[in-house]
Structure formats: structure tokens, C-alpha cells
Design a protein around this motif. Sequence first.
Motif, PDB file in Angstrom:
ATOM      1  N   GLU A 102      -1.956   2.166  10.697  1.00 56.37           N
ATOM      2  CA  GLU A 102      -2.713   2.429   9.465  1.00 56.37           C
ATOM      3  C   GLU A 102      -3.125   3.891   9.341  1.00 56.37           C
ATOM      4  O   GLU A 102      -3.185   4.443   8.242  1.00 56.37           O
ATOM      5  CB  GLU A 102      -3.961   1.544   9.421  1.00 56.37           C
ATOM      6  CG  GLU A 102      -3.672   0.043   9.338  1.00 56.37           C
ATOM      7  CD  GLU A 102      -3.331  -0.567  10.688  1.00 56.37           C
ATOM      8  OE1 GLU A 102      -3.381   0.164  11.694  1.00 56.37           O
ATOM      9  OE2 GLU A 102      -3.021  -1.771  10.725  1.00 56.37           O
ATOM     10  N   THR A 103      -3.402   4.546  10.472  1.00 55.14           N
ATOM     11  CA  THR A 103      -3.873   5.928  10.429  1.00 55.14           C
ATOM     12  C   THR A 103      -2.794   6.931  10.846  1.00 55.14           C
ATOM     13  O   THR A 103      -3.077   8.123  10.933  1.00 55.14           O
ATOM     14  CB  THR A 103      -5.087   6.091  11.374  1.00 55.14           C
ATOM     15  OG1 THR A 103      -4.708   5.701  12.705  1.00 55.14           O
ATOM     16  CG2 THR A 103      -6.243   5.205  10.907  1.00 55.14           C
ATOM     17  N   LEU A 104      -1.581   6.448  11.090  1.00 55.31           N
ATOM     18  CA  LEU A 104      -0.507   7.330  11.544  1.00 55.31           C
ATOM     19  C   LEU A 104      -0.141   8.349  10.477  1.00 55.31           C
ATOM     20  O   LEU A 104       0.052   8.004   9.314  1.00 55.31           O
ATOM     21  CB  LEU A 104       0.730   6.493  11.908  1.00 55.31           C
ATOM     22  CG  LEU A 104       1.959   7.283  12.349  1.00 55.31           C
ATOM     23  CD1 LEU A 104       1.685   8.018  13.659  1.00 55.31           C
ATOM     24  CD2 LEU A 104       3.155   6.350  12.509  1.00 55.31           C
ATOM     25  N   VAL A 105      -0.050   9.599  10.875  1.00 57.56           N
ATOM     26  CA  VAL A 105       0.401  10.665   9.981  1.00 57.56           C
ATOM     27  C   VAL A 105       1.818  11.037  10.398  1.00 57.56           C
ATOM     28  O   VAL A 105       2.058  11.452  11.537  1.00 57.56           O
ATOM     29  CB  VAL A 105      -0.521  11.901  10.071  1.00 57.56           C
ATOM     30  CG1 VAL A 105       0.016  13.019   9.193  1.00 57.56           C
ATOM     31  CG2 VAL A 105      -1.944  11.524   9.668  1.00 57.56           C
ATOM     32  N   LEU A 106       2.755  10.874   9.504  1.00 56.89           N
ATOM     33  CA  LEU A 106       4.146  11.161   9.819  1.00 56.89           C
ATOM     34  C   LEU A 106       4.377  12.660   9.948  1.00 56.89           C
ATOM     35  O   LEU A 106       3.735  13.453   9.254  1.00 56.89           O
ATOM     36  CB  LEU A 106       5.057  10.588   8.730  1.00 56.89           C
ATOM     37  CG  LEU A 106       5.108   9.059   8.644  1.00 56.89           C
ATOM     38  CD1 LEU A 106       5.846   8.623   7.380  1.00 56.89           C
ATOM     39  CD2 LEU A 106       5.760   8.464   9.876  1.00 56.89           C
ATOM     40  N   PRO A 107       5.305  13.077  10.814  1.00 60.37           N
ATOM     41  CA  PRO A 107       5.620  14.504  10.959  1.00 60.37           C
ATOM     42  C   PRO A 107       6.123  15.081   9.631  1.00 60.37           C
ATOM     43  O   PRO A 107       6.731  14.365   8.837  1.00 60.37           O
ATOM     44  CB  PRO A 107       6.739  14.507  12.014  1.00 60.37           C
ATOM     45  CG  PRO A 107       6.579  13.217  12.738  1.00 60.37           C
ATOM     46  CD  PRO A 107       6.081  12.231  11.727  1.00 60.37           C
ATOM     47  N   PRO A 108       5.893  16.369   9.391  1.00 65.95           N
ATOM     48  CA  PRO A 108       6.324  16.993   8.132  1.00 65.95           C
ATOM     49  C   PRO A 108       7.805  16.786   7.847  1.00 65.95           C
ATOM     50  O   PRO A 108       8.203  16.557   6.699  1.00 65.95           O
ATOM     51  CB  PRO A 108       5.994  18.476   8.354  1.00 65.95           C
ATOM     52  CG  PRO A 108       4.869  18.456   9.336  1.00 65.95           C
ATOM     53  CD  PRO A 108       5.159  17.308  10.251  1.00 65.95           C
ATOM     54  N   GLY A 109       8.646  16.863   8.880  1.00 67.83           N
ATOM     55  CA  GLY A 109      10.076  16.695   8.667  1.00 67.83           C
ATOM     56  C   GLY A 109      10.420  15.336   8.099  1.00 67.83           C
ATOM     57  O   GLY A 109      11.324  15.201   7.258  1.00 67.83           O
TER      58      GLY A 109
END
Length: 221
Positions: A102-109
Motif C-alpha cells: 500500500e505504501t510502496l513507491v515505485l522507482p522512477p524508471g
Amino acid sequence: MVSEIAHILAASPGGARYDSSQSDVERADISNLIVLCDRHHKVVDTQRAKYTAEALRSMKVDHEATVSRGQLYAMNAVGFAELEAVCSSLRLAPRVVSTGIETLVLPPGITEKMVANDLGDASEALIKMGISKTTAVEAFISFSERGVPGFSARLQQWFKAKYAEGILASLSGDDLFSFVCSAALDNAGVNRNELLEAAAIAVVVHLFEICEIFEAARAAS
């Protein structure tokens, strides 16, 4: 097959819950569709006072949330046995990892590649689940390559072919991502369960991450 695609707001005048203000594109959009068995399709279209558009949308949201929770729990338990079924290779004992989906932030790529491929919330949810198994998928492919040289290349080629098949069928965005995941699950055989569904998603997300399928992120101008 007993499932049917039902319209929440009818596709044509006179149909259940028809809304003349809707465009044809909106009527065909997945947000206006719900899968029902043939019996309940008739029920919701005849008992219109009970099964309003709001009631059906609520049913759709609740069911999708239930499915997402099941996929998330299953993803934690995906191991080599499930990856073998999807990739048609090897088996080892399953592994379990903790999650913070739920709180995971995906890498910019990853987010940039999602934008380049017009992927929305549905695909993002799957990617967030699958990204937690990237290391396990990579280890499985590496292990299989040692036993079956050329396995990695054949695996990537097969998924590229399925991706191309979706493109030829005029699929794009979330529909294309879902199609490739479904193709991976079909490759696991006739026995389906949440673990195999999660394994299929994990393999697709891994190949998405390493840019073997789907368009790469567009270069900054």
C-alpha cells in the motif's frame, strides 16, 4: 463458460440503467462493465429498482478489492514451484517475503515506463505486487539457465511474442498488460489458483522491469 459481460449503464436505449449522456467510448469502458453469470445478468437487468448503477458499482469495487487482497496474499507465497509452472521449467521450495504494497513507491524508471505505455491504476497495483518478487524471479531464471542453457532467451522470446500478439489485437495500456499476464497464466496449464496467478504476474513484472516487454520509457527532450 457461464460468465457474461454486463453493462452497468446500458449499451443502447431501452436497456437497464441507460444514460443518454454517456458517450459510446464511456459505455464500452471497463469502468462501465461488470462480469456476471448468465442468471444474475438477467436478475440485475430486470430488478432495476434494486440493482441501480450505484449498487452495481459498489459490488464491482468490493469484488475487485477482494480479488486484489487475494493476489497480494498469494504473491507473498510464490516460490520456485509456481514459477516453474508458469515458465515450464524447475521447482524448489517456496519463499515468503513481507510486504508494504500500500505504501510502496515505485522507482522512477518504472513509473516513467508506465507512463510511456499508458498504464493506469489496475496495472500499477499488479506491478507493485509483482515487484516484491523480482529477486525470486531473477534467481529462478538464473537457476533454470544453468540446467537448461538458453532458457532465459526462450522465455523472453515467448513473452515478446505474446506481447506482439496483444498489439496485433489492438490492445494497449491496462488491457495489454492484463492480456500478457493472462497468457502467462495460461502457460501454467489447466489448474489455476491464486499462487499461479501471482506467479504469472511476478514473471511479467520482472520482464517489464528489465525492459524485455513493453515500450521503454521515453527519453527526456
